[in-house]
Design a protein around this motif. Structure first.
Motif, PDB file in Angstrom:
ATOM      1  N   GLN A   1       0.823  -1.204   0.000  1.00 42.57           N
ATOM      2  CA  GLN A   1       0.000   0.000   0.000  1.00 42.57           C
ATOM      3  C   GLN A   1       0.860   1.258   0.000  1.00 42.57           C
ATOM      4  OE1 GLN A   1      -3.046   0.018   2.983  1.00 42.57           O
ATOM      5  NE2 GLN A   1      -3.581   2.156   2.676  1.00 42.57           N
ATOM      6  N   ILE A   2       1.933   1.240   0.802  1.00 42.52           N
ATOM      7  CA  ILE A   2       2.842   2.386   0.829  1.00 42.52           C
ATOM      8  C   ILE A   2       3.555   2.539  -0.508  1.00 42.52           C
ATOM      9  CG2 ILE A   2       4.975   3.250   1.863  1.00 42.52           C
ATOM     10  CD1 ILE A   2       4.004   2.082   4.518  1.00 42.52           C
TER      11      ILE A   2
ATOM     12  N   SER B   1       2.545   1.881  -3.420  1.00 40.45           N
ATOM     13  CA  SER B   1       1.656   2.373  -4.474  1.00 40.45           C
ATOM     14  C   SER B   1       1.077   3.751  -4.160  1.00 40.45           C
ATOM     15  CB  SER B   1       0.503   1.385  -4.694  1.00 40.45           C
ATOM     16  OG  SER B   1      -0.260   1.217  -3.515  1.00 40.45           O
ATOM     17  N   SER B   2       1.489   4.359  -3.043  1.00 37.13           N
ATOM     18  CA  SER B   2       0.984   5.676  -2.653  1.00 37.13           C
ATOM     19  C   SER B   2       1.748   6.778  -3.372  1.00 37.13           C
ATOM     20  CB  SER B   2       1.093   5.865  -1.137  1.00 37.13           C
ATOM     21  OG  SER B   2       0.322   4.909  -0.451  1.00 37.13           O
ATOM     22  N   LYS B   3       1.049   7.870  -3.647  1.00 33.95           N
ATOM     23  CA  LYS B   3       1.673   8.981  -4.357  1.00 33.95           C
ATOM     24  C   LYS B   3       2.572   9.799  -3.431  1.00 33.95           C
ATOM     25  CE  LYS B   3       0.686  12.927  -7.354  1.00 33.95           C
ATOM     26  NZ  LYS B   3      -0.359  13.758  -7.997  1.00 33.95           N
TER      27      LYS B   3
ATOM     28  N   VAL C   1       4.480   9.839   0.427  1.00 36.00           N
ATOM     29  CA  VAL C   1       4.872   9.020   1.574  1.00 36.00           C
ATOM     30  C   VAL C   1       5.836   9.823   2.446  1.00 36.00           C
ATOM     31  CG1 VAL C   1       5.958   6.882   2.359  1.00 36.00           C
ATOM     32  CG2 VAL C   1       4.652   6.897   0.223  1.00 36.00           C
TER      33      VAL C   1
ATOM     34  N   THR D   1       1.808   6.825   5.385  1.00 36.96           N
ATOM     35  CA  THR D   1       0.782   7.541   4.631  1.00 36.96           C
ATOM     36  C   THR D   1      -0.378   7.779   5.598  1.00 36.96           C
ATOM     37  OG1 THR D   1      -0.466   5.600   3.896  1.00 36.96           O
ATOM     38  CG2 THR D   1       1.476   6.213   2.590  1.00 36.96           C
TER      39      THR D   1
ATOM     40  N   SER E   1      -1.839  17.254  -3.847  1.00 35.76           N
ATOM     41  CA  SER E   1      -1.810  15.938  -3.203  1.00 35.76           C
ATOM     42  C   SER E   1      -0.938  15.945  -1.965  1.00 35.76           C
ATOM     43  CB  SER E   1      -1.303  14.893  -4.179  1.00 35.76           C
ATOM     44  OG  SER E   1       0.029  15.173  -4.578  1.00 35.76           O
TER      45      SER E   1
END
Length: 311
Positions: free
Chosen positions: A145-146, A148-150, A152, A173, A311
């Motif tokens: 999940q981390i 694939s995060s935009k 961090v 995140t 973001s």
């Protein structure tokens, strides 16, 4: 300074304790047979007496006509020890150690003083290691999940392990946090952990040079770190105004973003104000002021990136 809030009573208390006077406080008359009138109620919140619950598991066998001996469940492989700790102890031990950072020695004292339960540090270590193995799948999901995060946030802090300096790393995140230990503090640690996914991440970090050797998609200096240093300087020298103006500038930029969460904001006006503060001669102030000024000047291009990227 936070707003107070009075705790409200619940409608279904676990127990009701009745308080009635059986004699008159003034003349001593017996009141035990007189009608009572409820005047008011109070509710007391307390914890039950905490003590270990020992459950004995009796494992019976039944032998089939075919000669097979059948047990209700397989025997526990525990190195010959028939006494073991249950899931409640394992869960609390893991929570206190991993989430609340309670060391083994303090955990040992906590169990003894609060629960009247004796655990050795070796047992605590075994519990943590066993739970870690069982949690490996969940840890992999958090890491994915981390990765694939935009955006961090990364940080690291020194931690002593058996008189050796190790490093506790964190990747975070809004919805996932991964904490892991490594022997080093170099950029290779994050490269080995997250690989090519780093190139798609906007990293929020302090000014540790290792982060700037990595091929992130974008970079943002952590404002919390800057504000913490500014607060230190404010208290270090209360007569100067430089750190106060710097803090006001940073907080104003954060407020601008919070008030316009989806707006692309031009960072140039904010950088111009920052440059004016960084051009000030701070030689008459303590050395800590010059260190912050030098650090901000080196990474000025990464301070207000959050304004142009919602973001």
């Amino acid at each position: 300074g936070h707003a107070g809030r009075t705790r409200t009573k619940i409608n279904n208390p676990d127990a009701i304790d009745v308080h009635i006077s059986n004699f008159c406080f003034k003349c001593g008359t017996d009141l035990s047979n007189m009608e009572s009138v409820l005047k008011y109620t109070t509710q007391e919140i307390d914890l039950p007496i905490i003590k270990p619950i020992v459950t004995e598991h009796r494992h019976y066998s039944r032998t089939c006509s075919c000669g097979c001996e059948n047990l209700s469940e397989p025997p526990r492989g525990r190195g010959g020890n028939s006494v073991f700790f249950g899931n409640g102890v394992k869960a609390l031990t893991t929570y206190l150690n991993v989430v609340q950072y309670m060391p083994y020695e303090r955990l040992q004292s906590f169990y003894n003083d609060i629960f009247n339960l004796k655990l050795s540090q070796g047992t605590i270590s075994n519990i943590i290691q066993n739970v870690s193995v069982k949690a490996s799948h969940a840890l992999d999901l958090i890491k994915q999940q981390i990765s694939s995060s935009k955006v961090v946030g990364f940080d690291e802090s020194g931690c002593f392990c058996q008189e050796r300096l190790d490093w506790s790393w964190i990747a975070q995140t809004p919805s996932a946090t991964l904490v892991f230990r490594d022997l080093g503090r170099s950029s290779k640690v994050l490269k080995d952990m997250f690989g090519d996914s780093l190139k798609d991440i906007t990293a929020v970090t302090d000014r540790h040079s290792a982060y700037f050797k990595l091929d992130f998609d974008n970079h943002q200096i952590c404002m919390a770190h800057i504000l913490r240093e500014i607060k230190y300087l404010d208290e270090l020298d209360t007569t100067q105004a430089w750190s106060k103006k710097l803090g006001k500038l940073i907080r104003s930029a954060i407020h601008q973003r919070n008030e316009n969460p989806n707006l692309i904001i031009n960072p140039e006006p904010w950088l111009e104000k920052l440059d004016k503060l960084l051009d000030r001669n701070l030689d008459k102030l303590k050395i800590e002021f010059g260190r912050l000024k030098k650090g901000l000047a080196k990474y000025r291009d990464y301070i207000f990136n959050f304004l142009k990227d919602p973001s």
